[in-house]
Scaffold this motif. Structure first.
Motif, short mmCIF file in Angstrom:
data_model
loop_
_atom_site.label_atom_id
_atom_site.label_comp_id
_atom_site.label_asym_id
_atom_site.label_seq_id
_atom_site.Cartn_x
_atom_site.Cartn_y
_atom_site.Cartn_z
N SER A 246 -8.71 -9.35 -6.94
CA SER A 246 -9.89 -9.65 -7.95
C SER A 246 -10.29 -11.28 -8.05
N GLU A 247 -9.28 -12.10 -7.72
CA GLU A 247 -9.68 -13.30 -7.91
C GLU A 247 -8.94 -14.11 -6.55
N ARG A 248 -9.49 -15.55 -6.54
CA ARG A 248 -8.84 -16.43 -5.39
C ARG A 248 -7.68 -17.08 -6.14
N PRO A 249 -6.76 -17.09 -4.95
CA PRO A 249 -5.38 -17.91 -5.81
C PRO A 249 -5.71 -19.19 -5.93
N ALA A 250 -5.34 -19.61 -6.98
CA ALA A 250 -5.58 -21.12 -7.64
C ALA A 250 -4.20 -21.73 -7.84
N ASP A 251 -3.70 -22.55 -7.01
CA ASP A 251 -2.52 -23.47 -7.02
C ASP A 251 -1.06 -22.73 -7.05
N VAL A 252 -1.31 -21.20 -6.39
CA VAL A 252 -0.21 -20.45 -6.39
C VAL A 252 -0.31 -19.91 -4.86
N LEU A 253 0.92 -19.46 -4.32
CA LEU A 253 1.02 -19.00 -3.15
C LEU A 253 0.40 -19.81 -1.98
N GLN A 254 0.60 -21.07 -2.35
CA GLN A 254 0.13 -22.14 -1.41
C GLN A 254 1.12 -22.21 -0.11
N MET A 255 2.48 -21.84 -0.17
CA MET A 255 3.50 -21.96 0.67
C MET A 255 3.65 -20.95 1.86
N VAL A 256 3.01 -19.61 1.12
CA VAL A 256 2.96 -18.13 1.78
C VAL A 256 2.43 -18.24 3.17
N LYS A 257 3.58 -17.78 4.03
CA LYS A 257 3.06 -17.81 5.61
C LYS A 257 2.92 -16.46 6.16
N LEU A 258 3.39 -15.31 5.37
CA LEU A 258 3.12 -13.98 5.75
C LEU A 258 2.70 -13.12 4.64
N LEU A 259 1.59 -12.53 4.60
CA LEU A 259 1.30 -11.65 3.50
C LEU A 259 0.82 -10.18 4.12
N ASP A 260 1.36 -9.12 3.56
CA ASP A 260 1.48 -7.77 3.84
C ASP A 260 0.59 -7.08 2.61
N LEU A 261 -0.44 -6.90 3.26
CA LEU A 261 -1.39 -5.90 2.09
C LEU A 261 -1.57 -4.32 2.61
N SER A 262 -0.84 -3.93 3.52
CA SER A 262 -0.88 -2.72 4.11
C SER A 262 -0.92 -1.46 3.32
N SER A 263 -1.68 -0.54 3.50
CA SER A 263 -1.94 0.72 2.64
C SER A 263 -2.52 0.46 1.15
N ASN A 264 -3.29 -0.59 0.96
CA ASN A 264 -3.91 -0.60 -0.14
C ASN A 264 -5.36 -0.44 0.30
N GLN A 265 -5.82 0.93 -0.08
CA GLN A 265 -7.39 1.44 0.28
C GLN A 265 -8.34 0.74 -0.37
N LEU A 266 -8.11 0.08 -1.62
CA LEU A 266 -9.22 -0.35 -2.31
C LEU A 266 -9.64 -1.56 -1.75
N ILE A 267 -8.94 -2.39 -0.74
CA ILE A 267 -9.23 -3.67 -0.48
C ILE A 267 -10.41 -3.38 0.68
N ASP A 268 -11.37 -4.39 0.73
CA ASP A 268 -12.51 -4.31 1.80
C ASP A 268 -12.56 -5.86 2.22
N GLU A 269 -13.70 -6.08 2.98
CA GLU A 269 -13.90 -7.24 3.68
C GLU A 269 -14.18 -8.31 2.91
N ASN A 270 -14.89 -7.97 1.61
CA ASN A 270 -15.15 -9.03 0.86
C ASN A 270 -13.98 -9.75 0.01
N GLN A 271 -13.01 -8.88 -0.39
CA GLN A 271 -11.88 -9.26 -1.09
C GLN A 271 -11.19 -9.95 -0.23
N LEU A 272 -11.21 -9.86 1.02
CA LEU A 272 -10.29 -10.75 2.13
C LEU A 272 -10.73 -12.24 1.93
N LEU A 273 -11.98 -12.34 1.78
CA LEU A 273 -12.43 -13.86 1.79
C LEU A 273 -11.95 -14.60 0.63
N LEU A 274 -11.55 -13.86 -0.33
CA LEU A 274 -10.77 -14.51 -1.77
C LEU A 274 -9.30 -15.13 -1.03
#
Length: 529
Positions: A246-274
């Motif tokens: 729903s929103e862009r991470p601001a000043d958090v998750l800045q060190m994250v190297k791996l993110l697993d969002l599998s099997s979240n069927q509500l996610i679309d390409e526009n959300q990925l841009l966030l």
């Protein structure tokens, strides 16, 4: 287990009944039957019988019409505290001889008889040495008495608490606050209540590098709210949470190297841009989210995007990818080296798997690994040459020309084949003679007319052989071994092409075909022993 005299703080608690997990939503009398009942909503809705109502009275509400049941308290397991679970699993039981070991211990000035005193010291020593523990499915429901975990297990760095009876983030914090060295924490399959307000306690995990929150019911807003307490987090797993970014991470998750969002069927390409500007994100796992398209609006055809600047490995298995523009778009990612995209309509269709693999390799120039299989330089060269030939006629019709000054294919062709012009620069534009026959990677068992030379054998005359392009190097060696009366194990094969004078390419993998190495009619096999 609980008896029938139950306290009122059970609402919201997680419980286990015969291996099935549920949440308590009601405690009280359900007329006309006497005695205390618990109303629970099962994690598995098929386990229940109703929606929380009985004979017209609604006692609690369920998300599913068969998600609820009424159960007697003495049938329910409310679980144990963390340290009890650790001792149950990790403290070694002493033998009978040690159990009766008696010592006289001086405490103050008074002698005290201690039974199994050595055993207590041994247990404490065992717990203090623990660094990695797995308490999966051990019915852990809370931290227990304050400070007891820190005292007993001060060196724990890795904890698996998946599928337990933790019901809130506060209970997690009560445990984690006592584990100052905690680096890896798995909380999957705990239905947790997360902090909702800005003033809520979110806690700090100063050393935490890996956090697994699969199937916990967390929302994206809750992820961002809690993430301020994960300052050095490098891997975050959020599989199967019905997430909506729903929103862009601001000043958090800045060190994250791996993110697993599998099997979240509500996610679309526009959300990925966030999440496209997480600066250190190297691995993104998007399996089974239903995605079919992606677009980086900041980059035109043939240009690199500024989005996902560090992304090296992308996983898009089990999706709805059916069009080549999706693959074209991935070539815009500036750091992408590895891709996994199995079980998509594009890769599972009627085309041969090898053909699809070659097309993907040709379309994504910097790719080093595809579907966990390394792309060797010879494979890339073969794929790019085949691609250049396969679409050569289309290129010419679109305005392509061997003369660089007249080579102006129209925009539609360039959108469909963004790397084609680059491949023409790399290998030269396809000649008319190359485009007259059907292309090798689209034609099975094409016969190749090849010369066979023996650089180390002056007296051997040059042969000419017709071989199917699907023939493996191993079978070619077998044929030559019989012809030359030389053991197969001693033969070394390579080839040279008139198109690349002065360059010799080794045929080193016996399991691959001549086609794999892009051997063509007119090329020359070089045989040494």
């Amino acid at each position: 287990m609980m008896n029938d005299t139950l306290t009122s703080d059970v609402i919201g608690r997680r419980v286990e009944v015969n291996g099935e997990h549920a949440t308590v939503h009601f405690s009280g009398i359900v007329p006309p039957v006497a005695g205390l009942w618990l109303g629970v909503e099962w994690d598995n809705p098929e386990r229940g019988k109703h929606d929380g109502s009985h004979e017209g009275t609604v006692y609690f509400k369920c998300r599913h019409p068969t998600g609820g049941s009424f159960i007697r308290p003495n049938k329910v397991n409310f679980g144990v505290d963390f340290l009890t679970a650790v001792k149950n699993r990790y403290v070694l039981e002493d033998g009978p001889e040690e159990d009766v070991n008696e010592q006289i211990v001086i405490i103050g000035k008074k002698p005290v008889e201690a039974i199994g005193f050595d055993s207590i010291i041994k247990q404490q020593s065992q717990l203090s040495k623990l660094q990695e523990i797995s308490l999966r499915n051990c019915a852990v429901n809370c931290a227990g008495d304050r400070g007891t975990i820190a005292k007993a297990c001060p060196n724990i760095r890795k904890v698996d608490l998946s599928r337990n009876l933790l019901s809130s983030w506060d209970e997690v914090l009560d445990i984690a606050d006592q584990l100052k060295h905690l680096e890896v924490l798995n909380l999957s399959e705990n239905k947790l209540r997360f902090p909702s307000g800005s003033s809520s306690r979110t806690g700090t995990f100063p050393a935490l590098k890996v956090l697994v929150l699969n199937r916990t019911g967390i929302t994206w807003a809750e992820v961002l709210r809690c993430a301020s307490g994960w300052p050095v987090l490098e891997e975050l797993y959020l599989k199967s949470n019905d997430l909506f970014i729903s929103e862009r991470p601001a000043d958090v998750l800045q060190m994250v190297k791996l993110l697993d969002l599998s099997s979240n069927q509500l996610i679309d390409e526009n959300q990925l841009l966030l999440i496209a500007y997480l600066p250190r994100l190297e691995q993104l796992i998007l399996s089974d989210i239903g995605i079919s398209s992606i677009h980086f609006p900041d980059a035109g055809t043939g240009h690199k995007t500024s989005m996902f600047p560090s992304l090296q490995y992308l996983v898009v298995n089990d999706n709805q990818i059916s069009q080549w523009p999706f693959i074209n778009e991935l070539d815009k990612l500036q750091s992408l080296h590895a891709l996994s995209c199995i079980r998509n309509p594009l890769t599972e269709g009627s085309k041969e798997a090898q053909t699809t693999r070659q097309l993907i390799i040709a379309k994504i120039g910097q790719l080093k690994t595809l579907n966990k299989c390394e792309i060797l330089p010879e494979e890339r060269r073969g794929a790019e040459l085949d691609y250049r030939k396969a679409f050569g006629n289309e290129w010419k019709k679109a305005g392509g020309h061997q003369d660089p000054d007249r080579n102006r294919p129209h925009e539609e062709f360039l959108r469909a084949h963004p790397r084609y012009q680059l491949l023409c620069l790399k290998y030269g534009a396809p000649e008319d003679g190359e485009l007259q026959t059907q292309q090798p990677f689209l034609l099975k068992n094409q016969l190749l007319t090849l010369k066979v030379k023996y650089p180390n054998q002056v007296d051997q005359r040059v042969l000419e052989k017709q071989l199917p392009d699907s023939m493996t190097i191993q079978k070619v060696k077998g044929l030559l071994a019989r012809l030359l009366k030389v053991p197969v194990s001693e033969l070394l094969l390579s080839y040279e092409s008139p198109k690349m004078p002065g360059r010799e390419i080794e045929l080193e993998n016996d399991q691959q075909s001549l086609q794999f190495y892009s051997v063509e009619s007119g090329d020359c096999l070089l045989v040494r022993w």
